[in-house]
Design a protein around this motif. Structure first.
Motif, PDB file in Angstrom:
ATOM      1  N   THR A   1       0.836  -1.213   0.000  1.00 22.63           N
ATOM      2  CA  THR A   1       0.000   0.000   0.000  1.00 22.63           C
ATOM      3  C   THR A   1       0.868   1.259   0.000  1.00 22.63           C
ATOM      4  N   ILE A   2       1.953   1.254   0.756  1.00 22.16           N
ATOM      5  CA  ILE A   2       2.863   2.412   0.769  1.00 22.16           C
ATOM      6  C   ILE A   2       3.440   2.649  -0.628  1.00 22.16           C
ATOM      7  N   HIS A   3       3.889   1.583  -1.269  1.00 21.66           N
ATOM      8  CA  HIS A   3       4.451   1.737  -2.619  1.00 21.66           C
ATOM      9  C   HIS A   3       3.369   2.165  -3.618  1.00 21.66           C
ATOM     10  N   ALA A   4       2.151   1.662  -3.447  1.00 21.91           N
ATOM     11  CA  ALA A   4       1.062   2.077  -4.347  1.00 21.91           C
ATOM     12  C   ALA A   4       0.764   3.563  -4.187  1.00 21.91           C
ATOM     13  N   MET A   5       0.843   4.076  -2.957  1.00 21.09           N
ATOM     14  CA  MET A   5       0.619   5.508  -2.739  1.00 21.09           C
ATOM     15  C   MET A   5       1.701   6.345  -3.421  1.00 21.09           C
ATOM     16  N   LYS A   6       2.928   5.874  -3.341  1.00 22.72           N
ATOM     17  CA  LYS A   6       4.049   6.653  -3.884  1.00 22.72           C
ATOM     18  C   LYS A   6       4.099   6.621  -5.412  1.00 22.72           C
ATOM     19  N   THR A   7       3.592   5.571  -6.008  1.00 26.21           N
ATOM     20  CA  THR A   7       3.640   5.463  -7.471  1.00 26.21           C
ATOM     21  C   THR A   7       2.390   6.018  -8.147  1.00 26.21           C
ATOM     22  N   LEU A   8       1.437   6.526  -7.359  1.00 22.02           N
ATOM     23  CA  LEU A   8       0.212   7.073  -7.955  1.00 22.02           C
ATOM     24  C   LEU A   8       0.538   8.377  -8.701  1.00 22.02           C
ATOM     25  N   PRO A   9       0.102   8.528  -9.954  1.00 25.40           N
ATOM     26  CA  PRO A   9       0.415   9.760 -10.696  1.00 25.40           C
ATOM     27  C   PRO A   9      -0.167  10.994 -10.011  1.00 25.40           C
ATOM     28  N   LYS A  10       0.653  12.010  -9.838  1.00 26.84           N
ATOM     29  CA  LYS A  10       0.204  13.248  -9.179  1.00 26.84           C
ATOM     30  C   LYS A  10      -0.864  13.975 -10.000  1.00 26.84           C
ATOM     31  N   VAL A  11      -0.810  13.777 -11.322  1.00 28.12           N
ATOM     32  CA  VAL A  11      -1.736  14.513 -12.182  1.00 28.12           C
ATOM     33  C   VAL A  11      -3.176  14.108 -11.931  1.00 28.12           C
ATOM     34  N   TRP A  12      -3.415  12.883 -11.483  1.00 28.51           N
ATOM     35  CA  TRP A  12      -4.785  12.454 -11.187  1.00 28.51           C
ATOM     36  C   TRP A  12      -5.368  13.297 -10.051  1.00 28.51           C
TER      37      TRP A  12
ATOM     38  N   ALA B   1     -11.239   9.159  -1.566  1.00 24.81           N
ATOM     39  CA  ALA B   1     -12.171   8.051  -1.778  1.00 24.81           C
ATOM     40  C   ALA B   1     -12.353   7.693  -3.245  1.00 24.81           C
ATOM     41  N   HIS B   2     -12.289   8.697  -4.136  1.00 26.30           N
ATOM     42  CA  HIS B   2     -12.639   8.455  -5.543  1.00 26.30           C
ATOM     43  C   HIS B   2     -11.444   8.469  -6.482  1.00 26.30           C
ATOM     44  N   VAL B   3     -10.291   8.903  -6.020  1.00 23.65           N
ATOM     45  CA  VAL B   3      -9.119   8.948  -6.896  1.00 23.65           C
ATOM     46  C   VAL B   3      -7.965   8.130  -6.322  1.00 23.65           C
ATOM     47  N   VAL B   4      -7.582   8.442  -5.084  1.00 25.46           N
ATOM     48  CA  VAL B   4      -6.385   7.806  -4.512  1.00 25.46           C
ATOM     49  C   VAL B   4      -6.612   6.318  -4.250  1.00 25.46           C
ATOM     50  N   LEU B   5      -7.707   6.011  -3.540  1.00 26.98           N
ATOM     51  CA  LEU B   5      -7.931   4.601  -3.178  1.00 26.98           C
ATOM     52  C   LEU B   5      -8.186   3.713  -4.399  1.00 26.98           C
ATOM     53  N   PRO B   6      -9.056   4.108  -5.338  1.00 28.89           N
ATOM     54  CA  PRO B   6      -9.206   3.247  -6.530  1.00 28.89           C
ATOM     55  C   PRO B   6      -7.914   3.126  -7.345  1.00 28.89           C
ATOM     56  N   GLY B   7      -7.149   4.221  -7.420  1.00 24.16           N
ATOM     57  CA  GLY B   7      -5.914   4.147  -8.183  1.00 24.16           C
ATOM     58  C   GLY B   7      -4.875   3.250  -7.560  1.00 24.16           C
ATOM     59  N   ALA B   8      -4.915   3.130  -6.226  1.00 24.50           N
ATOM     60  CA  ALA B   8      -3.933   2.285  -5.535  1.00 24.50           C
ATOM     61  C   ALA B   8      -4.374   0.838  -5.415  1.00 24.50           C
ATOM     62  N   MET B   9      -5.614   0.533  -5.782  1.00 23.12           N
ATOM     63  CA  MET B   9      -6.140  -0.822  -5.590  1.00 23.12           C
ATOM     64  C   MET B   9      -5.327  -1.916  -6.295  1.00 23.12           C
ATOM     65  N   PRO B  10      -4.827  -1.719  -7.532  1.00 20.25           N
ATOM     66  CA  PRO B  10      -4.015  -2.794  -8.124  1.00 20.25           C
ATOM     67  C   PRO B  10      -2.810  -3.166  -7.266  1.00 20.25           C
ATOM     68  N   GLY B  11      -2.104  -2.165  -6.737  1.00 20.48           N
ATOM     69  CA  GLY B  11      -0.961  -2.462  -5.871  1.00 20.48           C
ATOM     70  C   GLY B  11      -1.386  -3.073  -4.555  1.00 20.48           C
ATOM     71  N   ILE B  12      -2.510  -2.610  -4.011  1.00 19.17           N
ATOM     72  CA  ILE B  12      -2.995  -3.165  -2.746  1.00 19.17           C
ATOM     73  C   ILE B  12      -3.354  -4.639  -2.896  1.00 19.17           C
ATOM     74  N   PHE B  13      -4.009  -4.992  -3.991  1.00 18.80           N
ATOM     75  CA  PHE B  13      -4.400  -6.390  -4.177  1.00 18.80           C
ATOM     76  C   PHE B  13      -3.202  -7.288  -4.482  1.00 18.80           C
ATOM     77  N   SER B  14      -2.138  -6.709  -5.029  1.00 18.06           N
ATOM     78  CA  SER B  14      -0.914  -7.505  -5.165  1.00 18.06           C
ATOM     79  C   SER B  14      -0.396  -7.898  -3.786  1.00 18.06           C
ATOM     80  N   GLY B  15      -0.431  -6.952  -2.850  1.00 20.87           N
ATOM     81  CA  GLY B  15      -0.020  -7.274  -1.487  1.00 20.87           C
ATOM     82  C   GLY B  15      -0.965  -8.241  -0.801  1.00 20.87           C
ATOM     83  N   LEU B  16      -2.267  -8.132  -1.072  1.00 22.55           N
ATOM     84  CA  LEU B  16      -3.230  -9.054  -0.460  1.00 22.55           C
ATOM     85  C   LEU B  16      -3.030 -10.483  -0.957  1.00 22.55           C
ATOM     86  N   SER B  17      -2.694 -10.623  -2.241  1.00 21.14           N
ATOM     87  CA  SER B  17      -2.458 -11.972  -2.781  1.00 21.14           C
ATOM     88  C   SER B  17      -1.257 -12.623  -2.105  1.00 21.14           C
ATOM     89  N   VAL B  18      -0.193 -11.847  -1.889  1.00 24.01           N
ATOM     90  CA  VAL B  18       0.975 -12.397  -1.182  1.00 24.01           C
ATOM     91  C   VAL B  18       0.618 -12.662   0.272  1.00 24.01           C
TER      92      VAL B  18
END
Length: 298
Positions: free
Chosen positions: A183-194, A210-227
């Motif tokens: 989740t930390i890495h997903a936050m840091k890699t989120l494009p600032k322009v969004w 709720a509508h930009v940061v969290l949905p944008g970070a979900m792919p990285g978050i679910f990678s961590g959840l799978s591990v």
């Protein structure tokens, strides 16, 4: 010789452009997908067969090695064959204790993994978006992260009043760090322009979160959840073997103590199937949550 001006040529009515007659598509995309006698499309049936092929090959290899008592560098002459394991498994299916052990392990996984998922995402977002929180919390995470969860079993027995709570804590501890770090890495890699685009259109901070940061970070978050769910299974089984009174890990260790090697393999296969099922659920949930991704939208 007379010539027609170009302006007049362009004003003359022209014939209607030829309309291309749509050709009917052939193959699987016409109208409906053909189903087989089993109710599945041929593509899905082929995928299932492809997934079952390596399992069938492993089962055949296991049968050949044990039926012929192969003794090379590895010894298979005392390993129970598939038929022995199947007989033991049938006996467990009619016993209530087997289901009790399965439910005990599943309950511990759901509690430990659920707590790790919620707290890991929340703390990871706070660390990833706040420099103050990062300065205060990140050192604690980095110090605790290399500690194996199994090394906490003596401390968990000492601290928690019941063994059940200690096992859930060990499961939570093991599953927490993959989630929080991803989740930390997903936050840091989120494009600032969004975020900047949302703020330009008047979105408030909570709405952006709720509508930009969290949905944008979900792919990285679910990678961590799978591990995380795989690590949680490893640690809950190990904790049950050491300090548990119920659970599929406890059943496997008890079978080893009784020299019931068929029961040991039944326990191993049960752990594998349960772990596969929970990992599949996490993957399916991730595909639905991240359906906005191009690959998931196909």
């Amino acid at each position: 010789m007379t010539t027609t001006p170009v302006s007049q040529q362009s004003l003359k009515p022209t014939a209607d452009p030829p309309v291309a007659t749509p050709r009917p598509r052939t193959g699987l995309r016409v109208g409906f997908r053909p189903l087989t006698a089993l109710g599945a499309s041929p593509r899905r049936l082929a995928a299932r067969a492809q997934a079952a092929l390596p399992l069938a090959a492993a089962l055949l290899l296991w049968y050949l090695l044990t039926a012929n008592d192969v003794v090379l560098w590895l010894r298979f002459d005392k390993v129970p064959g598939p038929a022995d394991v199947y007989d033991t498994f049938k006996g467990q299916l009619v016993s209530g204790s087997y289901y009790h052990d399965l439910l005990a392990s599943l309950r511990r996984i759901l509690l430990g993994f659920g707590l790790a998922a919620v707290s890991g995402v929340a703390i990871g977002m706070a660390v990833g978006r706040s420099r103050v929180v990062q300065a205060l919390v990140r050192p604690l995470i980095e110090v605790a992260r290399p500690i194996p969860a199994i090394a906490l079993v003596p401390l968990a027995i000492l601290v928690f009043p019941t063994g059940e709570q200690g096992i859930v804590f060990i499961t939570f501890f093991a599953a927490f760090f993959p989630v929080v770090v991803s989740t930390i890495h997903a936050m840091k890699t989120l494009p600032k322009v969004w975020e900047e685009a949302a703020r330009t259109m008047g979105a408030r901070r909570l709405s952006v979160l709720a509508h930009v940061v969290l949905p944008g970070a979900m792919p990285g978050i679910f990678s961590g959840l799978s591990v995380s769910v795989g690590v949680a299974w490893i640690c809950v089984i190990s904790a049950e073997m050491i300090s548990g009174q119920f659970g599929i890990g406890y059943y496997t260790w008890q079978s080893y103590g009784l020299l019931d090697y068929s029961g040991v393999i039944v326990g191993m296969l049960s752990i594998g199937i349960l772990g596969w099922g929970t990992a599949w659920l996490v993957e399916r949930l991730g595909s639905r949550v991240n359906r906005w991704l191009p690959r998931n939208a196909r």
